[in-house]
Design a protein around this motif. Sequence first.
Motif, PDB file in Angstrom:
ATOM      1  N   LEU A  63       0.829  -1.207   0.000  1.00  0.00           N
ATOM      2  CA  LEU A  63       0.000   0.000   0.000  1.00  0.00           C
ATOM      3  C   LEU A  63       0.866   1.262   0.000  1.00  0.00           C
ATOM      4  O   LEU A  63       0.609   2.200  -0.763  1.00  0.00           O
ATOM      5  CB  LEU A  63      -0.910  -0.016   1.218  1.00  0.00           C
ATOM      6  CG  LEU A  63      -1.812   1.198   1.434  1.00  0.00           C
ATOM      7  CD1 LEU A  63      -2.746   1.403   0.251  1.00  0.00           C
ATOM      8  CD2 LEU A  63      -2.606   1.046   2.725  1.00  0.00           C
ATOM      9  N   LYS A  64       1.895   1.290   0.837  1.00  0.00           N
ATOM     10  CA  LYS A  64       2.759   2.472   0.907  1.00  0.00           C
ATOM     11  C   LYS A  64       3.474   2.720  -0.415  1.00  0.00           C
ATOM     12  O   LYS A  64       3.602   3.864  -0.867  1.00  0.00           O
ATOM     13  CB  LYS A  64       3.774   2.318   2.038  1.00  0.00           C
ATOM     14  CG  LYS A  64       3.171   2.455   3.434  1.00  0.00           C
ATOM     15  CD  LYS A  64       4.238   2.304   4.517  1.00  0.00           C
ATOM     16  CE  LYS A  64       3.665   2.537   5.908  1.00  0.00           C
ATOM     17  NZ  LYS A  64       4.693   2.365   6.965  1.00  0.00           N
ATOM     18  N   PRO A  74      -8.373   2.943  -5.310  1.00  0.00           N
ATOM     19  CA  PRO A  74      -9.086   2.576  -4.084  1.00  0.00           C
ATOM     20  C   PRO A  74      -8.593   1.232  -3.549  1.00  0.00           C
ATOM     21  O   PRO A  74      -8.486   0.265  -4.299  1.00  0.00           O
ATOM     22  CB  PRO A  74     -10.553   2.478  -4.545  1.00  0.00           C
ATOM     23  CG  PRO A  74     -10.631   3.337  -5.765  1.00  0.00           C
ATOM     24  CD  PRO A  74      -9.309   3.168  -6.442  1.00  0.00           C
ATOM     25  N   VAL A  75      -8.297   1.188  -2.242  1.00  0.00           N
ATOM     26  CA  VAL A  75      -7.751  -0.023  -1.625  1.00  0.00           C
ATOM     27  C   VAL A  75      -8.524  -0.370  -0.362  1.00  0.00           C
ATOM     28  O   VAL A  75      -8.739   0.477   0.506  1.00  0.00           O
ATOM     29  CB  VAL A  75      -6.260   0.155  -1.269  1.00  0.00           C
ATOM     30  CG1 VAL A  75      -5.752  -1.053  -0.489  1.00  0.00           C
ATOM     31  CG2 VAL A  75      -5.426   0.348  -2.532  1.00  0.00           C
ATOM     32  N   CYS A  76      -8.916  -1.630  -0.286  1.00  0.00           N
ATOM     33  CA  CYS A  76      -9.526  -2.173   0.927  1.00  0.00           C
ATOM     34  C   CYS A  76      -8.548  -3.170   1.539  1.00  0.00           C
ATOM     35  O   CYS A  76      -8.109  -4.094   0.865  1.00  0.00           O
ATOM     36  CB  CYS A  76     -10.856  -2.863   0.606  1.00  0.00           C
ATOM     37  SG  CYS A  76     -11.607  -3.730   2.011  1.00  0.00           S
ATOM     38  N   MET A  77      -8.199  -2.959   2.812  1.00  0.00           N
ATOM     39  CA  MET A  77      -7.338  -3.901   3.520  1.00  0.00           C
ATOM     40  C   MET A  77      -8.229  -4.982   4.122  1.00  0.00           C
ATOM     41  O   MET A  77      -9.199  -4.690   4.825  1.00  0.00           O
ATOM     42  CB  MET A  77      -6.543  -3.194   4.621  1.00  0.00           C
ATOM     43  CG  MET A  77      -5.685  -2.028   4.137  1.00  0.00           C
ATOM     44  SD  MET A  77      -4.510  -2.465   2.829  1.00  0.00           S
ATOM     45  CE  MET A  77      -3.383  -3.533   3.721  1.00  0.00           C
ATOM     46  N   LEU A  78      -7.893  -6.236   3.851  1.00  0.00           N
ATOM     47  CA  LEU A  78      -8.643  -7.384   4.355  1.00  0.00           C
ATOM     48  C   LEU A  78      -7.689  -8.200   5.218  1.00  0.00           C
ATOM     49  O   LEU A  78      -6.746  -8.792   4.706  1.00  0.00           O
ATOM     50  CB  LEU A  78      -9.172  -8.221   3.191  1.00  0.00           C
ATOM     51  CG  LEU A  78     -10.013  -9.439   3.535  1.00  0.00           C
ATOM     52  CD1 LEU A  78     -11.277  -9.027   4.261  1.00  0.00           C
ATOM     53  CD2 LEU A  78     -10.359 -10.210   2.268  1.00  0.00           C
ATOM     54  N   GLY A  90      -3.112   1.028   8.928  1.00  0.00           N
ATOM     55  CA  GLY A  90      -3.612   0.781   7.580  1.00  0.00           C
ATOM     56  C   GLY A  90      -4.219   2.021   6.951  1.00  0.00           C
ATOM     57  O   GLY A  90      -3.921   2.369   5.802  1.00  0.00           O
ATOM     58  N   LEU A  91      -5.051   2.715   7.710  1.00  0.00           N
ATOM     59  CA  LEU A  91      -5.711   3.913   7.191  1.00  0.00           C
ATOM     60  C   LEU A  91      -4.713   5.048   6.966  1.00  0.00           C
ATOM     61  O   LEU A  91      -4.779   5.762   5.958  1.00  0.00           O
ATOM     62  CB  LEU A  91      -6.824   4.357   8.139  1.00  0.00           C
ATOM     63  CG  LEU A  91      -8.006   3.382   8.249  1.00  0.00           C
ATOM     64  CD1 LEU A  91      -8.944   3.806   9.371  1.00  0.00           C
ATOM     65  CD2 LEU A  91      -8.767   3.296   6.925  1.00  0.00           C
ATOM     66  N   ASP A  92      -3.771   5.211   7.901  1.00  0.00           N
ATOM     67  CA  ASP A  92      -2.761   6.260   7.752  1.00  0.00           C
ATOM     68  C   ASP A  92      -1.811   5.971   6.595  1.00  0.00           C
ATOM     69  O   ASP A  92      -1.193   6.890   6.041  1.00  0.00           O
ATOM     70  CB  ASP A  92      -1.946   6.413   9.045  1.00  0.00           C
ATOM     71  CG  ASP A  92      -2.705   7.169  10.125  1.00  0.00           C
ATOM     72  OD1 ASP A  92      -3.764   7.745   9.800  1.00  0.00           O
ATOM     73  OD2 ASP A  92      -2.251   7.173  11.284  1.00  0.00           O
ATOM     74  N   SER A  93      -1.703   4.699   6.229  1.00  0.00           N
ATOM     75  CA  SER A  93      -0.824   4.329   5.105  1.00  0.00           C
ATOM     76  C   SER A  93      -1.503   4.543   3.758  1.00  0.00           C
ATOM     77  O   SER A  93      -0.857   4.397   2.716  1.00  0.00           O
ATOM     78  CB  SER A  93      -0.391   2.867   5.238  1.00  0.00           C
ATOM     79  OG  SER A  93       0.364   2.668   6.411  1.00  0.00           O
ATOM     80  N   GLY A  94      -2.795   4.875   3.796  1.00  0.00           N
ATOM     81  CA  GLY A  94      -3.487   5.202   2.549  1.00  0.00           C
ATOM     82  C   GLY A  94      -4.636   4.301   2.181  1.00  0.00           C
ATOM     83  O   GLY A  94      -5.189   4.412   1.078  1.00  0.00           O
ATOM     84  N   ALA A  95      -5.039   3.403   3.090  1.00  0.00           N
ATOM     85  CA  ALA A  95      -6.178   2.530   2.782  1.00  0.00           C
ATOM     86  C   ALA A  95      -7.474   3.332   2.780  1.00  0.00           C
ATOM     87  O   ALA A  95      -7.629   4.287   3.547  1.00  0.00           O
ATOM     88  CB  ALA A  95      -6.274   1.398   3.807  1.00  0.00           C
ATOM     89  N   ASN A  96      -8.403   2.944   1.926  1.00  0.00           N
ATOM     90  CA  ASN A  96      -9.705   3.591   1.878  1.00  0.00           C
ATOM     91  C   ASN A  96     -10.717   2.895   2.791  1.00  0.00           C
ATOM     92  O   ASN A  96     -11.742   3.478   3.158  1.00  0.00           O
ATOM     93  CB  ASN A  96     -10.249   3.581   0.449  1.00  0.00           C
ATOM     94  CG  ASN A  96      -9.326   4.279  -0.520  1.00  0.00           C
ATOM     95  OD1 ASN A  96      -8.435   3.661  -1.086  1.00  0.00           O
ATOM     96  ND2 ASN A  96      -9.513   5.578  -0.711  1.00  0.00           N
ATOM     97  N   TYR A  97     -10.423   1.627   3.124  1.00  0.00           N
ATOM     98  CA  TYR A  97     -11.344   0.853   3.956  1.00  0.00           C
ATOM     99  C   TYR A  97     -10.532  -0.253   4.621  1.00  0.00           C
ATOM    100  O   TYR A  97      -9.534  -0.722   4.078  1.00  0.00           O
ATOM    101  CB  TYR A  97     -12.449   0.239   3.095  1.00  0.00           C
ATOM    102  CG  TYR A  97     -13.710  -0.140   3.838  1.00  0.00           C
ATOM    103  CD1 TYR A  97     -14.818   0.712   3.846  1.00  0.00           C
ATOM    104  CD2 TYR A  97     -13.818  -1.348   4.520  1.00  0.00           C
ATOM    105  CE1 TYR A  97     -15.985   0.368   4.521  1.00  0.00           C
ATOM    106  CE2 TYR A  97     -14.979  -1.695   5.199  1.00  0.00           C
ATOM    107  CZ  TYR A  97     -16.062  -0.824   5.188  1.00  0.00           C
ATOM    108  OH  TYR A  97     -17.217  -1.171   5.858  1.00  0.00           O
TER     109      TYR A  97
END
Length: 223
Positions: A63-64, A74-78, A90-97
Motif C-alpha cells: 500500500l505504501k 481505491p484499496v480495501c485492507m482485508l 492501515g488507514l494512515d498508510s493510505g487505505a480507503n477501507y
Amino acid sequence: MRILLAEDEVALARAIAKIFEKNNYSIDVVHDGQDALDYLDAGNYDAAVLDIMMPKVDGITVLKKLRSSGSDLPVCMLTAKSEIDDKVLGLDSGANYYLTKPFDTKELLAAVRAITRSGHEVDTKISYGDLTLDRTSFELATQHGSVQLANKEFQMMEMLMSKPGAVISVDTFMDHVWGYDTETESNVVWVYISYLRKKLTAIKSNVKIKALRNAGYSLHTEE
C-alpha cells in the motif's frame, strides 16, 4: 469493474474470487505482496483488496509503495489483525477501507462499492441510445423488452456503454474481463460480442456493436 485480490490463503482467495465473480466483477488473484506490486504496476485496476500478512512483501508495504508512486487506486485492507493500532496504521498508510476477518459477504461488497464511488454515488443505471443497463440487476432493456446478461456479457456491455463511440480493443476486453493470466483464446471476445448482438436484436434496440478490423469494437446507434 476489475479488482486485484492479494490474499495468501489460497482457499480463502478462491472463495472471495467466487463472490466477486458472482456479482459480475472481473478479478485477478495473487498470493504474495511482490506479485501484487507487479500486477498493480500495470495500472489496469479499478480497486484492490489487500491482505496484510503476506509472504515476500506485506500488504502495508504494498500500500505504501502504491501511494508513494502517486496512485490513488481505491484499496480495501482485508486482514485478521483487528487491533485499533493496526487499523490506524492501515488507514494512515493510505487505505480507503479496513475490513477484518471473518467478514460478511455483504460487507465486503459494500466496502468495494464504497471505495469506488469517487466521492459520489455510482449510477445504478447507464444509458446509451434506446438502451439502459442496470448495474444492480444486470438487466439490459429498451422500451420493447429486456434481457438478463451473464457475468462476462455484462462486463463487456458496461465497458462499451461507458465509452460510447470509443473503440475497445480485443486485448482490452481480455485484460479487463478474463484477466492477465487467462489461458482463454482471444477469439472468445468475438463469441461474446455475438451473444450481445443477439440480445440487442431480441430487445429491438437501435444500438449496434460495430467491429473495426484489427482495432476492436464500439457502439453506435442506427436511426
